[in-house]
Design a protein around this motif. Structure first.
Motif, PDB file in Angstrom:
ATOM      1  N   MET A 200     -32.630 -45.554 -71.333  1.00  0.00           N
ATOM      2  CA  MET A 200     -33.644 -44.741 -70.706  1.00  0.00           C
ATOM      3  C   MET A 200     -34.091 -43.673 -71.695  1.00  0.00           C
ATOM      4  O   MET A 200     -33.296 -43.126 -72.445  1.00  0.00           O
ATOM      5  CB  MET A 200     -33.106 -44.077 -69.444  1.00  0.00           C
ATOM      6  CG  MET A 200     -34.173 -43.296 -68.729  1.00  0.00           C
ATOM      7  SD  MET A 200     -33.728 -42.505 -67.168  1.00  0.00           S
ATOM      8  CE  MET A 200     -32.766 -43.707 -66.340  1.00  0.00           C
TER       9      MET A 200
ATOM     10  N   ARG B 130     -41.930 -49.118 -65.384  1.00  0.00           N
ATOM     11  CA  ARG B 130     -40.494 -48.907 -65.581  1.00  0.00           C
ATOM     12  C   ARG B 130     -40.119 -47.417 -65.576  1.00  0.00           C
ATOM     13  O   ARG B 130     -39.180 -46.991 -66.215  1.00  0.00           O
ATOM     14  CB  ARG B 130     -40.026 -49.585 -66.867  1.00  0.00           C
ATOM     15  CG  ARG B 130     -40.257 -51.103 -66.846  1.00  0.00           C
ATOM     16  CD  ARG B 130     -39.838 -51.785 -68.109  1.00  0.00           C
ATOM     17  NE  ARG B 130     -38.372 -51.776 -68.201  1.00  0.00           N
ATOM     18  CZ  ARG B 130     -37.710 -52.157 -69.280  1.00  0.00           C
ATOM     19  NH1 ARG B 130     -38.355 -52.578 -70.344  1.00  0.00           N
ATOM     20  NH2 ARG B 130     -36.398 -52.115 -69.301  1.00  0.00           N
ATOM     21  N   VAL B 131     -40.896 -46.636 -64.807  1.00  0.00           N
ATOM     22  CA  VAL B 131     -40.621 -45.208 -64.657  1.00  0.00           C
ATOM     23  C   VAL B 131     -39.498 -45.033 -63.644  1.00  0.00           C
ATOM     24  O   VAL B 131     -39.541 -45.573 -62.548  1.00  0.00           O
ATOM     25  CB  VAL B 131     -41.882 -44.430 -64.210  1.00  0.00           C
ATOM     26  CG1 VAL B 131     -41.557 -42.986 -63.889  1.00  0.00           C
ATOM     27  CG2 VAL B 131     -42.957 -44.518 -65.292  1.00  0.00           C
ATOM     28  N   GLU B 132     -38.484 -44.267 -64.029  1.00  0.00           N
ATOM     29  CA  GLU B 132     -37.330 -44.018 -63.172  1.00  0.00           C
ATOM     30  C   GLU B 132     -37.393 -42.655 -62.488  1.00  0.00           C
ATOM     31  O   GLU B 132     -36.851 -42.475 -61.404  1.00  0.00           O
ATOM     32  CB  GLU B 132     -36.041 -44.098 -64.000  1.00  0.00           C
ATOM     33  CG  GLU B 132     -35.772 -45.482 -64.577  1.00  0.00           C
ATOM     34  CD  GLU B 132     -35.305 -46.453 -63.517  1.00  0.00           C
ATOM     35  OE1 GLU B 132     -34.390 -46.098 -62.740  1.00  0.00           O
ATOM     36  OE2 GLU B 132     -35.854 -47.571 -63.459  1.00  0.00           O
ATOM     37  N   HIS B 133     -38.015 -41.683 -63.142  1.00  0.00           N
ATOM     38  CA  HIS B 133     -38.008 -40.315 -62.624  1.00  0.00           C
ATOM     39  C   HIS B 133     -39.133 -39.530 -63.285  1.00  0.00           C
ATOM     40  O   HIS B 133     -39.464 -39.778 -64.447  1.00  0.00           O
ATOM     41  CB  HIS B 133     -36.639 -39.680 -62.948  1.00  0.00           C
ATOM     42  CG  HIS B 133     -36.448 -38.301 -62.421  1.00  0.00           C
ATOM     43  ND1 HIS B 133     -36.404 -38.002 -61.091  1.00  0.00           N
ATOM     44  CD2 HIS B 133     -36.275 -37.116 -63.075  1.00  0.00           C
ATOM     45  CE1 HIS B 133     -36.201 -36.694 -60.929  1.00  0.00           C
ATOM     46  NE2 HIS B 133     -36.123 -36.141 -62.122  1.00  0.00           N
TER      47      HIS B 133
ATOM     48  N   TYR C 232     -39.203 -40.127 -67.322  1.00  0.00           N
ATOM     49  CA  TYR C 232     -37.970 -40.852 -67.645  1.00  0.00           C
ATOM     50  C   TYR C 232     -38.251 -42.313 -67.362  1.00  0.00           C
ATOM     51  O   TYR C 232     -38.569 -42.687 -66.232  1.00  0.00           O
ATOM     52  CB  TYR C 232     -36.814 -40.374 -66.774  1.00  0.00           C
ATOM     53  CG  TYR C 232     -36.363 -38.976 -67.072  1.00  0.00           C
ATOM     54  CD1 TYR C 232     -35.244 -38.754 -67.870  1.00  0.00           C
ATOM     55  CD2 TYR C 232     -37.033 -37.873 -66.550  1.00  0.00           C
ATOM     56  CE1 TYR C 232     -34.801 -37.460 -68.138  1.00  0.00           C
ATOM     57  CE2 TYR C 232     -36.600 -36.581 -66.811  1.00  0.00           C
ATOM     58  CZ  TYR C 232     -35.483 -36.386 -67.601  1.00  0.00           C
ATOM     59  OH  TYR C 232     -35.058 -35.106 -67.861  1.00  0.00           O
ATOM     60  N   LEU C 233     -38.141 -43.139 -68.393  1.00  0.00           N
ATOM     61  CA  LEU C 233     -38.450 -44.547 -68.192  1.00  0.00           C
ATOM     62  C   LEU C 233     -37.557 -45.453 -69.023  1.00  0.00           C
ATOM     63  O   LEU C 233     -36.922 -45.017 -69.981  1.00  0.00           O
ATOM     64  CB  LEU C 233     -39.923 -44.825 -68.481  1.00  0.00           C
ATOM     65  CG  LEU C 233     -40.522 -44.365 -69.800  1.00  0.00           C
ATOM     66  CD1 LEU C 233     -40.225 -45.344 -70.890  1.00  0.00           C
ATOM     67  CD2 LEU C 233     -41.998 -44.178 -69.639  1.00  0.00           C
ATOM     68  N   LEU C 234     -37.538 -46.691 -68.625  1.00  0.00           N
ATOM     69  CA  LEU C 234     -36.767 -47.710 -69.334  1.00  0.00           C
ATOM     70  C   LEU C 234     -37.667 -48.379 -70.361  1.00  0.00           C
ATOM     71  O   LEU C 234     -38.828 -48.686 -70.076  1.00  0.00           O
ATOM     72  CB  LEU C 234     -36.236 -48.751 -68.356  1.00  0.00           C
ATOM     73  CG  LEU C 234     -35.323 -48.224 -67.250  1.00  0.00           C
ATOM     74  CD1 LEU C 234     -34.984 -49.341 -66.265  1.00  0.00           C
ATOM     75  CD2 LEU C 234     -34.067 -47.618 -67.828  1.00  0.00           C
TER      76      LEU C 234
END
Length: 149
Positions: free
Chosen positions: A1, A34-37, A53-55
């Protein structure tokens, strides 16, 4: 990440972000982003900053994905259409870790490693020496930390 910072700029000089900007951006996320936050820093100086925050498989891919997401989300959300990205980049964290290792400000007067070819540390625009805490640099190896000479 990866954490990628996107600096936001208003098209109008007096532009202000809506209070619910994070919710608007969250609604624009697609699985392929692929965004996590997301974190919004609306009062960052000189301009608001969006922390994405992304993968991704690489730093370059992370920056590319974040830039694409921001362009699409800002342009496709009517309440954010007056905003653009001024820059997208992974923030450098070396100064943070150097402060953990060496102290907050180098007040002891010791020179800090400042990278190859710059053993003296960076110079400010006024020509005065500055400790290498905020310049590009190398950190000491863990061997040096746990087994001092």
């Amino acid at each position: 990440m990866y954490l990628v910072h996107a600096t936001l700029r208003p098209l109008a000089p007096d532009g202000s972000l809506p209070r619910d900007v994070r919710d608007l951006l969250l609604a624009a996320i697609r699985p392929e982003d692929r965004v996590e936050h997301l974190v919004v820093h609306p009062d960052a100086v000189p301009r608001p900053v969006l922390g994405v925050y992304l993968l991704a498989d690489s730093l370059a891919e992370a920056e590319h994905r974040a830039a694409a997401f921001c362009r699409r989300a800002l342009a496709g959300t009517p309440r954010l259409s007056g905003w653009r990205t001024a820059g997208v980049a992974v923030p450098l964290v070396t100064p943070f870790y150097e402060r953990l290792l060496f102290g907050a400000d180098g007040a002891d007067g010791a020179r800090r490693p400042a990278g190859p070819g710059r053993p003296e540390g960076p110079r400010d625009t006024d020509g005065k020496d500055r400790p290498g805490l905020n310049g590009p640099g190398t950190l000491p190896s863990s061997r040096d930390l746990f087994h001092p000479p």
